[in-house]
Design a protein around this motif. Structure first.
Motif, PDB file in Angstrom:
ATOM      1  N   ALA A 159       0.823  -1.218   0.000  1.00  0.00           N
ATOM      2  CA  ALA A 159       0.000   0.000   0.000  1.00  0.00           C
ATOM      3  C   ALA A 159       0.852   1.262   0.000  1.00  0.00           C
ATOM      4  N   TRP A 160       1.930   1.289   0.807  1.00  0.00           N
ATOM      5  CA  TRP A 160       2.743   2.496   0.876  1.00  0.00           C
ATOM      6  C   TRP A 160       3.414   2.797  -0.458  1.00  0.00           C
ATOM      7  N   LEU A 161       3.872   1.759  -1.164  1.00  0.00           N
ATOM      8  CA  LEU A 161       4.498   1.963  -2.462  1.00  0.00           C
ATOM      9  C   LEU A 161       3.463   2.319  -3.517  1.00  0.00           C
ATOM     10  N   ARG A 162       2.298   1.691  -3.447  1.00  0.00           N
ATOM     11  CA  ARG A 162       1.245   1.947  -4.424  1.00  0.00           C
ATOM     12  C   ARG A 162       0.778   3.405  -4.367  1.00  0.00           C
ATOM     13  N   HIS A 163       0.498   3.886  -3.168  1.00  0.00           N
ATOM     14  CA  HIS A 163       0.032   5.269  -3.034  1.00  0.00           C
ATOM     15  C   HIS A 163       1.138   6.274  -3.373  1.00  0.00           C
ATOM     16  N   GLY A 164       2.366   5.942  -3.038  1.00  0.00           N
ATOM     17  CA  GLY A 164       3.469   6.840  -3.363  1.00  0.00           C
ATOM     18  C   GLY A 164       3.678   6.975  -4.863  1.00  0.00           C
ATOM     19  N   LEU A 165       3.632   5.840  -5.570  1.00  0.00           N
ATOM     20  CA  LEU A 165       3.809   5.896  -7.017  1.00  0.00           C
ATOM     21  C   LEU A 165       2.661   6.640  -7.696  1.00  0.00           C
ATOM     22  N   ARG A 166       1.462   6.428  -7.216  1.00  0.00           N
ATOM     23  CA  ARG A 166       0.324   7.138  -7.819  1.00  0.00           C
ATOM     24  C   ARG A 166       0.424   8.642  -7.598  1.00  0.00           C
ATOM     25  N   ALA A 167       0.939   9.040  -6.452  1.00  0.00           N
ATOM     26  CA  ALA A 167       1.138  10.471  -6.206  1.00  0.00           C
ATOM     27  C   ALA A 167       2.200  11.040  -7.142  1.00  0.00           C
ATOM     28  N   VAL A 168       3.273  10.276  -7.372  1.00  0.00           N
ATOM     29  CA  VAL A 168       4.312  10.728  -8.302  1.00  0.00           C
ATOM     30  C   VAL A 168       3.751  10.859  -9.710  1.00  0.00           C
ATOM     31  N   PHE A 169       2.958   9.880 -10.141  1.00  0.00           N
ATOM     32  CA  PHE A 169       2.344   9.955 -11.467  1.00  0.00           C
ATOM     33  C   PHE A 169       1.453  11.190 -11.590  1.00  0.00           C
ATOM     34  N   ALA A 170       0.707  11.492 -10.541  1.00  0.00           N
ATOM     35  CA  ALA A 170      -0.185  12.652 -10.579  1.00  0.00           C
ATOM     36  C   ALA A 170       0.611  13.955 -10.679  1.00  0.00           C
ATOM     37  N   VAL A 171       1.722  14.036  -9.959  1.00  0.00           N
ATOM     38  CA  VAL A 171       2.552  15.246 -10.019  1.00  0.00           C
ATOM     39  C   VAL A 171       3.150  15.413 -11.412  1.00  0.00           C
ATOM     40  N   ILE A 172       3.620  14.325 -12.019  1.00  0.00           N
ATOM     41  CA  ILE A 172       4.211  14.409 -13.356  1.00  0.00           C
ATOM     42  C   ILE A 172       3.159  14.821 -14.380  1.00  0.00           C
ATOM     43  N   ARG A 173       1.950  14.283 -14.255  1.00  0.00           N
ATOM     44  CA  ARG A 173       0.883  14.654 -15.197  1.00  0.00           C
ATOM     45  C   ARG A 173       0.503  16.121 -15.078  1.00  0.00           C
ATOM     46  N   ALA A 174       0.736  16.714 -13.917  1.00  0.00           N
ATOM     47  CA  ALA A 174       0.365  18.116 -13.716  1.00  0.00           C
ATOM     48  C   ALA A 174       1.360  19.087 -14.348  1.00  0.00           C
ATOM     49  N   VAL A 175       2.533  18.607 -14.748  1.00  0.00           N
ATOM     50  CA  VAL A 175       3.572  19.479 -15.311  1.00  0.00           C
ATOM     51  C   VAL A 175       3.600  19.271 -16.829  1.00  0.00           C
ATOM     52  N   PRO A 176       3.386  20.307 -17.638  1.00  0.00           N
ATOM     53  CA  PRO A 176       3.418  20.152 -19.098  1.00  0.00           C
ATOM     54  C   PRO A 176       4.818  19.801 -19.603  1.00  0.00           C
ATOM     55  N   GLU A 177       4.854  19.213 -20.806  1.00  0.00           N
ATOM     56  CA  GLU A 177       6.132  18.832 -21.405  1.00  0.00           C
ATOM     57  C   GLU A 177       7.030  20.034 -21.644  1.00  0.00           C
ATOM     58  N   VAL A 178       6.433  21.164 -21.981  1.00  0.00           N
ATOM     59  CA  VAL A 178       7.234  22.362 -22.266  1.00  0.00           C
ATOM     60  C   VAL A 178       7.968  22.823 -21.017  1.00  0.00           C
ATOM     61  N   ILE A 179       7.316  22.774 -19.863  1.00  0.00           N
ATOM     62  CA  ILE A 179       7.966  23.189 -18.619  1.00  0.00           C
ATOM     63  C   ILE A 179       9.126  22.248 -18.291  1.00  0.00           C
ATOM     64  N   ILE A 180       8.914  20.945 -18.478  1.00  0.00           N
ATOM     65  CA  ILE A 180       9.997  19.988 -18.230  1.00  0.00           C
ATOM     66  C   ILE A 180      11.162  20.259 -19.172  1.00  0.00           C
ATOM     67  N   ALA A 181      10.860  20.550 -20.444  1.00  0.00           N
ATOM     68  CA  ALA A 181      11.930  20.843 -21.402  1.00  0.00           C
ATOM     69  C   ALA A 181      12.695  22.101 -21.007  1.00  0.00           C
ATOM     70  N   LEU A 182      11.999  23.128 -20.543  1.00  0.00           N
ATOM     71  CA  LEU A 182      12.682  24.355 -20.125  1.00  0.00           C
ATOM     72  C   LEU A 182      13.599  24.106 -18.935  1.00  0.00           C
ATOM     73  N   ILE A 183      13.176  23.227 -18.023  1.00  0.00           N
ATOM     74  CA  ILE A 183      14.034  22.894 -16.880  1.00  0.00           C
ATOM     75  C   ILE A 183      15.262  22.112 -17.331  1.00  0.00           C
ATOM     76  N   LEU A 184      15.061  21.176 -18.259  1.00  0.00           N
ATOM     77  CA  LEU A 184      16.179  20.357 -18.737  1.00  0.00           C
ATOM     78  C   LEU A 184      17.147  21.150 -19.604  1.00  0.00           C
TER      79      LEU A 184
END
Length: 280
Positions: free
Chosen positions: A110-135
């Motif tokens: 459960a702890w790993l499942r909820h943690g991974l889902r939270a990470v997926f949600a955070v990544i989905r909230a950031v557009p590709e353009v913002i990630i590219a600008l950071i990189l």
């Protein structure tokens, strides 16, 4: 002669009609938010009336006489965009498939499942353009930056698709593996993975299709490919060259979508037996 008394009809205790107060309040709030957003948005709504004329004017400038002198360079940049999209899709699939499986119910704790889902949600909230600008500050203005941005941004959506696919499978094979003494890893390897593989391969191809479109957008921020070429010639107002580039992008995207769609149908439906169509 005796009078007969007619019994009174029974009083039925009918249930009260269901209340729709919550739906009504939600609709009113949503409508108010839309109206306030439209009223406070600093946009020239009157200019929308001029949009058809302006669109036709620029379409004539771009497509009346496209400049084909830079076609070979456009094809090379389109190939770079396709390579960027393919590498990003590979990176995304390699990372999201195992992580998404551990995020599925019944596979990871459960702890790993909820943690991974939270990470997926955070990544989905950031557009590709913002990630590219950071990189860009680390990797520079190269197509590799675009591939990394596409790969990282796709993990959120692809991981969600993976664990939802795993959770939608029937429990028969997984219960059989557990009954024979298998643990979580054995269930994932011998029961869930074979059943989910066709859907996961189809999602991977769909991710590649999405990356083809997004790679052109990433080129606008300097990640390379056909998007950078589009941005440069648009800034210089060379509309005949822009029209040629748009034609190349549209044709290449349509061809890749057709090939990818055929592969996805083949994976999901399986190969037809020879002679079936003839018999029909």
């Amino acid at each position: 002669m005796t009078a007969t008394l007619t019994p009174a009809p029974p009083v039925l205790d009918l249930p009260r009609p269901p209340s729709r107060r919550r739906e009504t309040i939600a609709a009113i709030v949503a409508g108010a938010v839309i109206l306030v957003s439209a009223a406070t948005l600093d946009a020239g709504w009157a200019r929308l009336l001029d949009l058809p004329r302006a669109s036709w004017e620029y379409a004539v400038l771009m497509f009346q006489n496209p400049d084909w002198s830079k076609l070979w360079r456009a094809l090379f940049e389109m190939w770079r965009s396709i390579s960027m999209a393919w590498l990003g899709a590979l990176l995304c699939v390699v990372l999201s498939v195992p992580l998404g499986m551990f995020a599925a119910h019944g596979v990871g704790p459960a702890w790993l499942r909820h943690g991974l889902r939270a990470v997926f949600a955070v990544i989905r909230a950031v557009p590709e353009v913002i990630i590219a600008l950071i990189l860009l500050t680390v990797t520079g203005l190269t197509p590799f930056t675009g591939a990394l941005a596409l790969g990282i941004a796709g993990i959120g959506t692809q991981g969600k698709w993976v664990y939802e696919t795993i959770e939608s499978l029937h429990d028969g094979a997984a219960e059989a593996v557990r009954a024979s003494g298998g643990g979580r890893i054995a269930v994932a390897r011998w029961a869930l993975w074979p059943a989910a593989l066709p859907s996961l391969m189809s999602f991977a191809l769909y991710r590649f299709e999405i990356n083809i479109r997004t790679s052109a957008v990433l080129g606008l921020v300097g990640a390379g490919g056909i998007g950078s070429m589009l941005s440069n010639y648009t800034n210089y107002r060379e509309w005949s060259t822009v029209g040629m580039l748009l034609i190349v992008v549209v044709i290449a995207t349509m061809l890749i979508d057709a090939a990818s769609g055929a592969l996805r149908r083949r994976i999901m439906e399986g190969a037809r037996a020879r002679g079936v169509d003839r018999i029909r």
